[in-house]
Design a protein around this motif. Structure first.
Motif, mmCIF file in Angstrom:
data_model
loop_
_atom_site.group_PDB
_atom_site.id
_atom_site.type_symbol
_atom_site.label_atom_id
_atom_site.label_comp_id
_atom_site.label_asym_id
_atom_site.label_seq_id
_atom_site.Cartn_x
_atom_site.Cartn_y
_atom_site.Cartn_z
ATOM 1 N N GLU A 111 0.849 -1.185 0.000
ATOM 2 C CA GLU A 111 0.000 0.000 0.000
ATOM 3 C C GLU A 111 0.879 1.228 0.000
ATOM 4 O O GLU A 111 1.923 1.265 0.660
ATOM 5 N N VAL A 112 0.446 2.238 -0.739
ATOM 6 C CA VAL A 112 1.161 3.503 -0.811
ATOM 7 C C VAL A 112 0.146 4.627 -0.626
ATOM 8 O O VAL A 112 -0.964 4.568 -1.162
ATOM 9 N N LEU A 113 0.521 5.619 0.173
ATOM 10 C CA LEU A 113 -0.384 6.742 0.414
ATOM 11 C C LEU A 113 -0.586 7.559 -0.854
ATOM 12 O O LEU A 113 0.349 7.743 -1.643
ATOM 13 N N ASP A 114 -1.783 8.073 -1.025
ATOM 14 C CA ASP A 114 -2.073 8.973 -2.133
ATOM 15 C C ASP A 114 -1.149 10.185 -2.004
ATOM 16 O O ASP A 114 -1.015 10.756 -0.927
ATOM 17 N N GLY A 115 -0.496 10.544 -3.074
ATOM 18 C CA GLY A 115 0.415 11.681 -3.069
ATOM 19 C C GLY A 115 1.861 11.315 -2.799
ATOM 20 O O GLY A 115 2.747 12.158 -2.915
ATOM 21 N N ASN A 116 2.129 10.055 -2.458
ATOM 22 C CA ASN A 116 3.494 9.614 -2.191
ATOM 23 C C ASN A 116 4.190 9.364 -3.533
ATOM 24 O O ASN A 116 3.731 8.559 -4.345
ATOM 25 N N ALA A 117 5.312 10.031 -3.744
ATOM 26 C CA ALA A 117 6.056 9.898 -4.997
ATOM 27 C C ALA A 117 6.554 8.472 -5.232
ATOM 28 O O ALA A 117 6.860 8.105 -6.368
ATOM 29 N N ALA A 118 6.609 7.651 -4.198
ATOM 30 C CA ALA A 118 7.065 6.269 -4.356
ATOM 31 C C ALA A 118 6.147 5.461 -5.267
ATOM 32 O O ALA A 118 6.570 4.450 -5.824
ATOM 33 N N ARG A 119 4.919 5.908 -5.447
ATOM 34 C CA ARG A 119 4.014 5.154 -6.323
ATOM 35 C C ARG A 119 4.596 5.023 -7.729
ATOM 36 O O ARG A 119 4.535 3.939 -8.333
ATOM 37 N N ASP A 120 5.156 6.087 -8.256
ATOM 38 C CA ASP A 120 5.771 6.026 -9.588
ATOM 39 C C ASP A 120 6.913 5.009 -9.609
ATOM 40 O O ASP A 120 7.084 4.277 -10.587
ATOM 41 N N PHE A 121 7.693 4.970 -8.542
ATOM 42 C CA PHE A 121 8.794 4.021 -8.421
ATOM 43 C C PHE A 121 8.269 2.583 -8.489
ATOM 44 O O PHE A 121 8.786 1.753 -9.239
#
Length: 157
Positions: A111-121
């Motif tokens: 899970e990744v928080l909305d707005g966390n740049a790690a999502r692109d990673f």
């Protein structure tokens, strides 16, 4: 820079605490949730950091990040991953995730928080969006957050 992954040892506590506390600020800042910040010492027991396997990344002999989660014959779940902010974009996060994926027996979710740049990673590593939910923020349940569940499925042979 040479990166290696090894199991967590109790002597790593100060390093992973320092890394978490710095990187968590970036994570929450991106999600607009800085007021929800709690340090690792305040949250690790409630959130079960040591309930699963914990691995650390070393860069040139120094602890540079860590990952935790459960793995099994059918897959796994990444529950924690943090990299020292001074070492972002140097392959440490990639090495940690690839180590975890190699140990899993199949599908892996996180899970990744909305707005966390790690999502692109994560998406660059092949994770795909499965769902989006809004609810209590893990670790500081007095705050509401939106999170995305991402999944990785091994390539078919």
């Amino acid at each position: 820079m040479s990166v290696s992954i090894r199991p967590y040892e109790s002597r790593d506590w100060d390093d992973i605490r320092r890394i978490h506390d710095a990187a968590r600020l970036d994570e929450l800042r991106g999600a607009g949730l800085l007021d929800a910040y709690l340090d690792l010492a305040a949250t690790y027991e409630n959130e079960g950091l040591f309930d699963d396997e914990v691995w650390v990344a070393q860069a040139d002999g120094e602890v540079a990040g860590f990952i935790a989660g459960s793995v099994g014959p059918d897959g796994g779940e990444i529950t924690w991953i943090y990299v020292d902010p001074d070492l972002y974009r140097r392959g440490i996060g990639r090495a940690l995730v690839e180590h975890f994926l190699a140990r899993s027996g199949g599908r892996v979710e996180l899970e990744v928080l909305d707005g966390n740049a790690a999502r692109d990673f994560y998406e660059a590593l092949g994770f795909m969006l499965e769902s989006t939910t809004t609810g209590k923020l893990a670790g500081n349940e007095s705050f509401t957050a939106t999170g995305h569940t991402l999944v990785w499925t091994p390539p078919q042979l």
